[in-house]
Design a protein around this motif. Sequence first.
Motif, mmCIF file in Angstrom:
data_model
loop_
_atom_site.group_PDB
_atom_site.id
_atom_site.type_symbol
_atom_site.label_atom_id
_atom_site.label_comp_id
_atom_site.label_asym_id
_atom_site.label_seq_id
_atom_site.Cartn_x
_atom_site.Cartn_y
_atom_site.Cartn_z
ATOM 1 N N LYS A 41 -23.513 -27.472 -13.363
ATOM 2 C CA LYS A 41 -22.670 -26.273 -13.329
ATOM 3 C C LYS A 41 -22.785 -25.523 -12.002
ATOM 4 O O LYS A 41 -22.745 -24.310 -11.950
ATOM 5 C CB LYS A 41 -22.974 -25.357 -14.514
ATOM 6 N N THR A 67 -18.756 -30.488 -2.077
ATOM 7 C CA THR A 67 -20.101 -30.956 -2.402
ATOM 8 C C THR A 67 -21.097 -30.413 -1.391
ATOM 9 O O THR A 67 -22.142 -29.862 -1.764
ATOM 10 C CB THR A 67 -20.137 -32.493 -2.446
ATOM 11 N N TYR A 80 -20.800 -26.774 -9.376
ATOM 12 C CA TYR A 80 -19.636 -27.278 -8.644
ATOM 13 C C TYR A 80 -18.393 -26.597 -9.154
ATOM 14 O O TYR A 80 -18.147 -26.584 -10.321
ATOM 15 C CB TYR A 80 -19.571 -28.794 -8.858
ATOM 16 N N TRP A 114 -21.620 -30.945 -10.614
ATOM 17 C CA TRP A 114 -20.735 -30.544 -11.720
ATOM 18 C C TRP A 114 -21.557 -30.456 -13.014
ATOM 19 O O TRP A 114 -21.444 -29.482 -13.770
ATOM 20 C CB TRP A 114 -19.584 -31.531 -11.866
ATOM 21 N N THR A 164 -13.232 -32.971 -1.593
ATOM 22 C CA THR A 164 -14.350 -33.176 -2.522
ATOM 23 C C THR A 164 -15.674 -33.192 -1.756
ATOM 24 O O THR A 164 -16.648 -32.557 -2.168
ATOM 25 C CB THR A 164 -14.171 -34.488 -3.306
ATOM 26 N N TRP A 210 -14.276 -33.324 -13.013
ATOM 27 C CA TRP A 210 -15.282 -32.823 -12.076
ATOM 28 C C TRP A 210 -14.731 -32.524 -10.694
ATOM 29 O O TRP A 210 -15.261 -31.675 -9.988
ATOM 30 C CB TRP A 210 -16.501 -33.741 -12.002
ATOM 31 N N LYS A 211 -13.649 -33.191 -10.286
ATOM 32 C CA LYS A 211 -13.135 -32.917 -8.943
ATOM 33 C C LYS A 211 -11.655 -32.587 -8.898
ATOM 34 O O LYS A 211 -11.105 -32.333 -7.826
ATOM 35 C CB LYS A 211 -13.430 -34.077 -7.997
#
Length: 154
Positions: A152, A113, A154, A149, A109, A100-101
Amino acid sequence: MRIEGGELPAGPYTLAIDPGADQGWALAHGGCLWGCGLGDVPRDFIPLAGAATIEHPMVYPGGRTKDPNSIVKLAWRAGETAGLLRFYGWSVTPVLPTQWKGNAPDRVTLARTKLALSPAEAATMARCLGGLPKSKAHNVTDAVGILLWALKRY
C-alpha cells in the motif's frame, strides 16, 4: 540466512512476483524492500512464509500480444509459483496489471516505482539491476512495483 551480505531477520515477509520466462521477484521485510532479482525466487526464501502477490497475466482484447498462447505460458508459470508458495505456507494474492499499475506506459510505471522508494531501497534496487540487460530489467522493476502496491505504498 544471508542476502546481499546481511542476515535475513525473522518475518514478516512480503514477496512480489512478475511471472514469466524472465521472472522478476522482490522481497520486503517489515514493509521495506530487502532484495530483488531475476529468475526463480531464491530457494532460501520459500520456507520463510508470509504474504505473496503474483501478477495475474491477462489477455487484452485487441491488444499488442502477437501470440495469446504466450499469456497462457505466463499464467502457467504464475500458477506453478503460487502452488509452491502455498505449499510452504505463503498466502498468495493475484493482482491484475491494471490493478497495480493501471494503463500507464512502462516509463511512467518505472518513475512511480522509483518515487515510492526510500534512498536505501533505491540503492537496493540499483544493486539488483546492476548488470541486467535493459530488456530484462523491467521484470525486476515491475516486481518491485507490485511489492509496493501490496504494501500500500504505490
